[in-house]
Design a protein around this motif. Structure first.
Motif, PDB file in Angstrom:
ATOM      1  N   GLY A 155       2.974  10.146  -9.727  1.00  0.00           N
ATOM      2  CA  GLY A 155       2.364  10.044 -10.904  1.00  0.00           C
ATOM      3  C   GLY A 155       1.487  11.321 -11.014  1.00  0.00           C
ATOM      4  O   GLY A 155       1.358  12.234 -12.145  1.00  0.00           O
ATOM      5  N   THR A 156       0.634  11.710  -9.538  1.00  0.00           N
ATOM      6  CA  THR A 156      -0.238  12.766  -9.823  1.00  0.00           C
ATOM      7  C   THR A 156       0.773  14.149  -9.737  1.00  0.00           C
ATOM      8  O   THR A 156       0.458  14.986 -10.513  1.00  0.00           O
ATOM      9  N   TRP A 166       2.226   1.628  -3.484  1.00  0.00           N
ATOM     10  CA  TRP A 166       1.522   2.118  -4.512  1.00  0.00           C
ATOM     11  C   TRP A 166       1.180   3.721  -4.094  1.00  0.00           C
ATOM     12  O   TRP A 166       1.086   4.418  -5.071  1.00  0.00           O
ATOM     13  N   ASP A 167       0.976   4.047  -2.802  1.00  0.00           N
ATOM     14  CA  ASP A 167       0.670   5.318  -2.648  1.00  0.00           C
ATOM     15  C   ASP A 167       1.870   6.370  -2.728  1.00  0.00           C
ATOM     16  O   ASP A 167       1.604   7.349  -3.640  1.00  0.00           O
ATOM     17  N   GLN A 208       0.877  -1.210   0.018  1.00  0.00           N
ATOM     18  CA  GLN A 208       0.068  -0.020  -0.029  1.00  0.00           C
ATOM     19  C   GLN A 208       0.933   1.340  -0.077  1.00  0.00           C
ATOM     20  O   GLN A 208       0.481   2.218  -0.784  1.00  0.00           O
ATOM     21  N   LEU A 211       3.731   5.898  -5.544  1.00  0.00           N
ATOM     22  CA  LEU A 211       3.516   5.668  -7.228  1.00  0.00           C
ATOM     23  C   LEU A 211       2.434   6.620  -7.535  1.00  0.00           C
ATOM     24  O   LEU A 211       2.688   7.390  -8.412  1.00  0.00           O
ATOM     25  N   PHE A 212       1.423   6.482  -6.819  1.00  0.00           N
ATOM     26  CA  PHE A 212       0.255   7.659  -7.106  1.00  0.00           C
ATOM     27  C   PHE A 212       0.524   8.856  -6.886  1.00  0.00           C
ATOM     28  O   PHE A 212       0.349   9.820  -7.611  1.00  0.00           O
ATOM     29  N   ALA A 213       1.403   9.203  -6.044  1.00  0.00           N
ATOM     30  CA  ALA A 213       1.587  10.533  -5.599  1.00  0.00           C
ATOM     31  C   ALA A 213       2.685  10.996  -6.509  1.00  0.00           C
ATOM     32  O   ALA A 213       2.633  12.111  -7.115  1.00  0.00           O
TER      33      ALA A 213
END
Length: 130
Positions: free
Chosen positions: A80-81, A73-74, A70, A76-78
């Motif tokens: 990417g955003t 992924w957090d 988790q 990677l999302f951060a």
């Protein structure tokens, strides 16, 4: 309190201070100096961590349990955003975006902070005098 808890809490306080500054600042472009200092400071902390504990704990942290995945992924999302918002501005300033994104992919927040520092510097340099 252990040193790890102190570092955890220091990061929380710093993040809350940064959010408060972002909420109250009215500048259109952020501080290149602050972003560069954050990149350098976090890079130095990361170098000390790698020298002290090696690289393998990163793999173990992110693959040992669901919380580790988790957190991965957090991250990677951060990233990417952040790149979604930063890259168009970087392109507009003529930055070598593919090279910067390789640096971000290799170093995560360290590279992103350095990229943002460069972006802010270029934006401030090209902004018309008020």
């Amino acid at each position: 309190m252990t040193p790890h808890v102190i570092l955890f809490l220091a990061g929380l306080v710093a993040a809350l201070a940064a959010l408060a500054y972002i909420l109250t600042a009215r500048e259109e472009t952020g501080s290149p100096l602050l972003a560069a200092m954050l990149a350098a400071g976090f890079g130095a902390f990361t170098a000390v961590t790698i020298a002290s504990e090696g690289v393998m704990p990163v793999w173990l942290n992110h693959t040992s349990n669901l919380w580790g995945v988790q957190v991965w992924w957090d991250l990677l999302f951060a990233l990417g955003t952040a790149c979604f918002f930063v890259v168009p501005r970087a392109r507009a300033q003529g930055m070598a975006v593919p090279l910067w994104l390789l640096f971000v992919a290799a170093t995560a927040s360290i590279g992103l902070l350095a990229m943002v520092a460069r972006l802010f510097w270029l934006e401030k340099r090209s902004a018309p005098e008020a």
